[in-house]
Every structure is written in C-alpha cells, then in structure tokens.
Design a protein around this motif. Sequence first.
Motif, mmCIF file in Angstrom:
data_model
loop_
_atom_site.group_PDB
_atom_site.id
_atom_site.type_symbol
_atom_site.label_atom_id
_atom_site.label_comp_id
_atom_site.label_asym_id
_atom_site.label_seq_id
_atom_site.Cartn_x
_atom_site.Cartn_y
_atom_site.Cartn_z
ATOM 1 N N PHE A 114 89.477 46.209 -79.231
ATOM 2 C CA PHE A 114 89.814 44.957 -78.625
ATOM 3 C C PHE A 114 89.569 45.076 -77.205
ATOM 4 O O PHE A 114 88.921 44.162 -76.907
ATOM 5 N N ILE A 115 90.129 46.023 -76.464
ATOM 6 C CA ILE A 115 89.708 46.106 -74.919
ATOM 7 C C ILE A 115 88.402 46.279 -74.730
ATOM 8 O O ILE A 115 88.177 45.560 -73.828
ATOM 9 N N LEU A 116 87.658 47.039 -75.316
ATOM 10 C CA LEU A 116 86.402 47.203 -74.925
ATOM 11 C C LEU A 116 85.472 45.999 -75.161
ATOM 12 O O LEU A 116 84.749 45.619 -74.343
ATOM 13 N N SER A 117 85.803 45.424 -76.216
ATOM 14 C CA SER A 117 85.302 44.043 -76.769
ATOM 15 C C SER A 117 85.497 43.098 -75.846
ATOM 16 O O SER A 117 84.389 42.156 -75.338
ATOM 17 N N MET A 118 86.742 42.911 -75.135
ATOM 18 C CA MET A 118 87.167 41.960 -74.309
ATOM 19 C C MET A 118 86.287 42.355 -72.920
ATOM 20 O O MET A 118 85.778 41.394 -72.285
ATOM 21 N N TYR A 119 86.220 43.243 -72.626
ATOM 22 C CA TYR A 119 85.039 43.755 -71.351
ATOM 23 C C TYR A 119 83.752 43.273 -71.697
ATOM 24 O O TYR A 119 83.140 42.837 -70.843
ATOM 25 N N GLN A 120 83.369 43.512 -72.867
ATOM 26 C CA GLN A 120 82.030 43.030 -73.421
ATOM 27 C C GLN A 120 81.665 41.747 -73.185
ATOM 28 O O GLN A 120 80.848 41.060 -72.655
ATOM 29 N N GLY A 121 83.023 40.802 -73.650
ATOM 30 C CA GLY A 121 82.754 39.581 -73.595
ATOM 31 C C GLY A 121 83.041 38.763 -72.271
ATOM 32 O O GLY A 121 82.511 37.512 -72.016
ATOM 33 N N TYR A 122 84.079 39.335 -71.603
ATOM 34 C CA TYR A 122 84.800 38.493 -70.653
ATOM 35 C C TYR A 122 84.807 39.102 -69.284
ATOM 36 O O TYR A 122 85.218 38.599 -68.407
ATOM 37 N N GLY A 123 84.045 40.343 -69.328
ATOM 38 C CA GLY A 123 84.051 41.212 -67.946
ATOM 39 C C GLY A 123 85.250 41.997 -67.319
ATOM 40 O O GLY A 123 86.199 41.802 -68.084
ATOM 41 N N VAL A 124 85.077 42.336 -66.379
ATOM 42 C CA VAL A 124 86.033 43.399 -65.690
ATOM 43 C C VAL A 124 87.203 42.597 -65.245
ATOM 44 O O VAL A 124 88.336 43.106 -65.183
ATOM 45 N N LEU A 237 97.590 48.329 -75.875
ATOM 46 C CA LEU A 237 97.346 48.290 -77.114
ATOM 47 C C LEU A 237 97.562 47.032 -77.985
ATOM 48 O O LEU A 237 96.658 46.528 -78.756
ATOM 49 N N PHE A 238 98.815 46.587 -77.783
ATOM 50 C CA PHE A 238 99.329 45.072 -78.141
ATOM 51 C C PHE A 238 98.617 43.944 -77.355
ATOM 52 O O PHE A 238 98.316 42.996 -78.104
ATOM 53 N N GLY A 239 98.774 44.056 -76.191
ATOM 54 C CA GLY A 239 98.421 43.026 -75.261
ATOM 55 C C GLY A 239 96.846 42.979 -75.181
ATOM 56 O O GLY A 239 96.599 41.566 -75.036
ATOM 57 N N GLY A 240 96.076 43.647 -75.178
ATOM 58 C CA GLY A 240 94.443 43.623 -75.281
ATOM 59 C C GLY A 240 94.245 43.053 -76.777
ATOM 60 O O GLY A 240 93.425 42.010 -76.334
ATOM 61 N N ILE A 241 94.851 43.013 -77.580
ATOM 62 C CA ILE A 241 94.492 42.401 -78.956
ATOM 63 C C ILE A 241 94.923 40.859 -78.815
ATOM 64 O O ILE A 241 94.181 39.981 -79.082
ATOM 65 N N VAL A 242 96.194 40.760 -78.272
ATOM 66 C CA VAL A 242 96.542 39.273 -78.234
ATOM 67 C C VAL A 242 95.598 38.415 -77.235
ATOM 68 O O VAL A 242 95.332 37.392 -77.186
ATOM 69 N N MET A 243 95.343 39.248 -76.124
ATOM 70 C CA MET A 243 94.599 38.660 -74.896
ATOM 71 C C MET A 243 93.489 38.102 -75.690
ATOM 72 O O MET A 243 92.594 37.322 -75.217
ATOM 73 N N LEU A 244 92.606 38.980 -76.073
ATOM 74 C CA LEU A 244 91.117 38.672 -76.848
ATOM 75 C C LEU A 244 91.294 37.544 -77.654
ATOM 76 O O LEU A 244 90.418 36.663 -77.618
ATOM 77 N N VAL A 245 92.188 37.581 -78.633
ATOM 78 C CA VAL A 245 92.203 36.506 -79.610
ATOM 79 C C VAL A 245 92.667 35.128 -78.996
ATOM 80 O O VAL A 245 92.049 34.198 -79.333
ATOM 81 N N LEU A 246 93.296 35.143 -78.135
ATOM 82 C CA LEU A 246 93.761 33.948 -77.395
ATOM 83 C C LEU A 246 92.509 33.287 -76.531
ATOM 84 O O LEU A 246 92.257 32.384 -76.291
ATOM 85 N N LEU A 247 91.830 34.370 -75.812
ATOM 86 C CA LEU A 247 90.710 34.037 -75.048
ATOM 87 C C LEU A 247 89.681 33.274 -75.678
ATOM 88 O O LEU A 247 89.160 32.133 -75.467
ATOM 89 N N ARG A 248 89.544 33.913 -77.089
ATOM 90 C CA ARG A 248 88.581 33.293 -77.817
ATOM 91 C C ARG A 248 88.942 31.922 -78.444
ATOM 92 O O ARG A 248 88.382 31.205 -78.879
ATOM 93 N N GLY A 249 90.166 31.664 -78.382
ATOM 94 C CA GLY A 249 90.801 30.558 -79.375
ATOM 95 C C GLY A 249 90.963 29.555 -78.257
ATOM 96 O O GLY A 249 91.148 28.290 -78.815
ATOM 97 N N LEU A 250 91.428 29.611 -77.192
ATOM 98 C CA LEU A 250 91.844 28.705 -75.987
ATOM 99 C C LEU A 250 90.592 28.431 -75.121
ATOM 100 O O LEU A 250 90.727 27.277 -74.309
ATOM 101 N N VAL A 251 89.838 29.192 -75.067
ATOM 102 C CA VAL A 251 88.630 28.849 -73.947
ATOM 103 C C VAL A 251 87.468 28.384 -74.476
ATOM 104 O O VAL A 251 86.977 28.835 -75.483
#
Length: 251
Positions: A114-124, A237-251
Amino acid sequence: MNVFMVSKERLITGITLVVGVLIIGFVDNFFLMWLFLGAVYILAFYEAMRLFNIKNSDLIYFAVGVWLLAAIYPHSDDIFILICLAYAGAVAYNRNLSWKNFLPFIYPTAGMLFILSMYQGYGVLSLLWLLVIVALTDIGAYAVGTSMGKTPFSPTSPNKTLEGALGGVAVATMGGMFVGLSIVDLGVSIVISFMVALSSIFGDLFESLLKREAGVKDSGYILPGHGGVLDRIDGYLFGGIVMLVLLRGLV
C-alpha cells in the motif's frame, strides 16, 4: 556508561536512518524508492516470520517474487488481493497447507504494498506526509505520556498511557495537517492526519502484541539501539493502508 552507549548508539542509528530516507525522498526516483522499500520489506518479512514462529525459509523467495511483481504492476496494493486469492486457492487444493504461513503475507506485506502504491499514485509528498504523521504520533505520545500519563491504555503494552495516545494523535493531527495541505484541502487534511495518527497507535500496539506472544523484546537486532525493522515501521504499516484508502475515497 552502558546507558550512555545505548543512547549514543540509538542516536547515531536514528540520524543515519533519517538522512538516508531524506536523500531517497529528495532524489524521488521510482526504482530507487522501490529498491529501498523492498529492502525494508524483506527484512520486515523475515522478522515477521520469527514473530509468527514460522520455520519455512522458502517463504522469503515468494516475498521477493511479490516485490519484483510490484516493480512492473502499476497498482501495487492490488497484488495483495491476488496473493489472498492465490493462497486461498492453494489451501483449497492442498488441505495440508498451513494458514499460518500466510500471516507474513498479511503483515507486513499488505502495508508495504500500500505504501508503494501510494507513492505511485500520489508522489513522494504523500510519503513525507505519512512520515511526519507517524513520527509526530510517536513523539507526542512519548512527551505527553512521560509528563502527565496516568491511565493505562492497553494491557498489551503496559507502558503506554491513554493520555500519551491522545496527546500523540493530537500533535500528529495538527502537524500532519500542514504537510497534507500540499496534496489536499484543509478539511481532508485534518481527517486523514487524524485517522492515520490513530491507526499508527494501533499499528504499534499490534506489533507489541506479536512480540509479547513471541516472548521477545524486539522484532530483530539489525538496527543498533532500535531493535528490528518492524520496531521502526509498525505504525507505518497500519497508517499507510489507512492513508491510501482515505486519499482514494476523499480526494
């Protein structure tokens, strides 16, 4: 003298880690980031096997294969779903397979993908945001907990206090909010910062549970003064999953 040496060792390791992470973030290259996160992942996977008391060393090769696939597939978090389906199918085919061997493919595999995917989708900047939130949660929890903490937070981790946990979440929400404004608007930044801070508290608590069940103080010994890799990334490990899910749902 021993206490001083441990503190000095911990400080040197901490500074080295921070400098290394900042350099990788500044370069902002996918292959370098994939390589760095992959090294963290494999080390964490090995430590997780130890905590889960899994003796099958061949699982490391499957973990390497998962990360190699993540290098060429654009949505790394989707790979976790495929892993779940593949292992469920394998167990259905061969009932002698143990579900226990799948545990490291949940923790830490899911969080790292999820952390790698967040980098792929939303950058550094999204990784910087995550880094700031989890770091401030730890710092705030320690500062508030040691200064005014009285109420036990959870039997899983007797040293943690409710006041410390609430203080950590409050500090991280406020600090993380400012970093998040570079990606999202104010309201979303506050919500995500709060939820990620809260989840990182439970990420730390979850690893404490695993260590307690395994009867060990640290997940490993690779980081002088800090213990293992999982000891440093449990909140992410917990925070990365929550952040990516919320970025996709709220942005």
